[in-house]
Motif scaffolding. Structure first.
Motif, short mmCIF file in Angstrom:
data_model
loop_
_atom_site.label_atom_id
_atom_site.label_comp_id
_atom_site.label_asym_id
_atom_site.label_seq_id
_atom_site.Cartn_x
_atom_site.Cartn_y
_atom_site.Cartn_z
N LEU A 32 -3.13 23.13 15.64
CA LEU A 32 -2.14 22.09 15.30
C LEU A 32 -1.17 22.56 14.23
O LEU A 32 0.03 22.32 14.32
N ILE A 33 -1.68 23.24 13.22
CA ILE A 33 -0.82 23.76 12.16
C ILE A 33 0.15 24.80 12.73
O ILE A 33 1.34 24.79 12.42
N GLU A 34 -0.33 25.69 13.59
CA GLU A 34 0.52 26.71 14.21
C GLU A 34 1.60 26.05 15.05
O GLU A 34 2.77 26.43 14.99
N ARG A 35 1.24 25.05 15.84
CA ARG A 35 2.21 24.34 16.68
C ARG A 35 3.26 23.64 15.81
O ARG A 35 4.45 23.65 16.12
N ASN A 36 2.83 23.07 14.71
CA ASN A 36 3.76 22.41 13.80
C ASN A 36 4.75 23.42 13.24
O ASN A 36 5.96 23.14 13.15
N CYS A 37 4.27 24.60 12.86
CA CYS A 37 5.16 25.65 12.34
C CYS A 37 6.17 26.08 13.40
O CYS A 37 7.35 26.28 13.10
N GLN A 38 5.71 26.21 14.64
CA GLN A 38 6.61 26.59 15.73
C GLN A 38 7.69 25.53 15.94
O GLN A 38 8.87 25.86 16.12
N LEU A 39 7.30 24.26 15.89
CA LEU A 39 8.28 23.18 16.06
C LEU A 39 9.28 23.16 14.90
O LEU A 39 10.48 22.95 15.13
N GLU A 40 8.81 23.40 13.69
CA GLU A 40 9.73 23.46 12.55
C GLU A 40 10.72 24.61 12.71
O GLU A 40 11.90 24.46 12.41
N ASP A 41 10.24 25.76 13.19
CA ASP A 41 11.12 26.90 13.43
C ASP A 41 12.16 26.57 14.50
O ASP A 41 13.33 26.92 14.36
N MET A 42 11.73 25.89 15.56
CA MET A 42 12.67 25.52 16.62
C MET A 42 13.73 24.56 16.10
O MET A 42 14.92 24.70 16.42
N LEU A 43 13.32 23.60 15.30
CA LEU A 43 14.29 22.65 14.73
C LEU A 43 15.26 23.35 13.79
O LEU A 43 16.46 23.05 13.78
N ALA A 44 14.77 24.29 13.00
CA ALA A 44 15.64 25.04 12.10
C ALA A 44 16.65 25.86 12.90
O ALA A 44 17.83 25.94 12.55
N ALA A 45 16.19 26.48 13.99
CA ALA A 45 17.09 27.27 14.83
C ALA A 45 18.15 26.39 15.47
O ALA A 45 19.33 26.77 15.54
N ARG A 46 17.76 25.22 15.92
CA ARG A 46 18.75 24.30 16.50
C ARG A 46 19.77 23.87 15.46
O ARG A 46 20.94 23.74 15.75
N GLY A 47 19.32 23.65 14.25
CA GLY A 47 20.22 23.26 13.18
C GLY A 47 21.22 24.35 12.83
O GLY A 47 22.34 24.07 12.42
N ALA A 48 20.82 25.59 13.00
CA ALA A 48 21.69 26.72 12.68
C ALA A 48 22.54 27.15 13.86
O ALA A 48 23.44 27.98 13.71
N ASP A 49 22.29 26.60 15.04
CA ASP A 49 23.01 26.99 16.25
C ASP A 49 24.46 26.55 16.16
O ASP A 49 24.75 25.39 15.91
N ASP A 50 25.38 27.50 16.40
CA ASP A 50 26.80 27.17 16.37
C ASP A 50 27.32 26.74 17.74
O ASP A 50 28.52 26.54 17.92
N GLY A 51 26.42 26.61 18.70
CA GLY A 51 26.81 26.15 20.03
C GLY A 51 27.24 27.25 20.97
O GLY A 51 27.55 27.00 22.12
N VAL A 52 27.26 28.47 20.49
CA VAL A 52 27.67 29.59 21.33
C VAL A 52 26.48 30.52 21.53
O VAL A 52 25.90 31.01 20.57
N ARG A 53 26.16 30.71 22.77
CA ARG A 53 25.07 31.63 23.09
C ARG A 53 25.62 32.73 23.98
O ARG A 53 26.44 32.48 24.85
N VAL A 54 25.14 33.92 23.74
CA VAL A 54 25.52 35.06 24.57
C VAL A 54 24.35 35.32 25.51
O VAL A 54 23.26 35.64 25.04
N PRO A 55 24.57 35.17 26.82
CA PRO A 55 23.48 35.43 27.76
C PRO A 55 22.93 36.84 27.59
O PRO A 55 23.66 37.78 27.24
N HIS A 56 21.64 36.98 27.83
CA HIS A 56 20.95 38.26 27.64
C HIS A 56 21.65 39.39 28.39
O HIS A 56 21.86 40.47 27.83
N GLU A 57 22.01 39.17 29.64
CA GLU A 57 22.66 40.21 30.45
C GLU A 57 23.99 40.63 29.84
O GLU A 57 24.34 41.81 29.84
N VAL A 58 24.72 39.68 29.32
CA VAL A 58 26.00 39.96 28.69
C VAL A 58 25.79 40.78 27.43
O VAL A 58 26.48 41.78 27.19
N ALA A 59 24.82 40.38 26.62
CA ALA A 59 24.53 41.11 25.38
C ALA A 59 24.13 42.56 25.69
O ALA A 59 24.58 43.49 25.01
#
Length: 111
Positions: free
Chosen positions: A17-44
């Protein structure tokens, strides 16, 4: 005895449960930092291998230079020169190209 209910977990369940909570916090932080532009893997990958970012995005989206020209109002010959690195492209042209390709100008300009 209090009116609160208690739950007993094994150490393994608690740690999971603690590990899952940490993963969810990381996902929320990443979403908060997302500028809305993603470069597809193939393009990168194509860009990292030296391909023009404009060409990499264009190929990924399956559009021709002519189609990009129509979307941006930019001459095919000028687009081709920008794409091949023969001309740097004006800021306004790069903004139109980035918008048409669904990215930002900084992704297209690889300095």
């Amino acid at each position: 005895m209090t009116s609160e209910e208690t739950i007993t977990l094994t150490r393994r369940e608690y740690d999971a449960l603690i590990e899952r909570n940490c993963q969810l916090e990381d996902m929320l932080a990443a979403r908060g930092a997302d500028d809305g532009v993603r470069v597809p893997h193939e393009v990168a990958l194509d860009i990292m291998q030296g391909e023009s970012p404009i060409l990499a995005f264009r190929k990924h989206q399956g559009i021709t230079l002519r189609e990009l020209s129509e979307k941006t109002g930019t001459a095919v010959s000028y687009l081709s020169e920008i794409e091949r690195g023969l001309k740097p492209g004006s800021a306004s042209a790069l903004v139109r190209i980035a918008t048409a390709l669904g990215t930002t100008i900084d992704v297209l300009v690889n300095e």
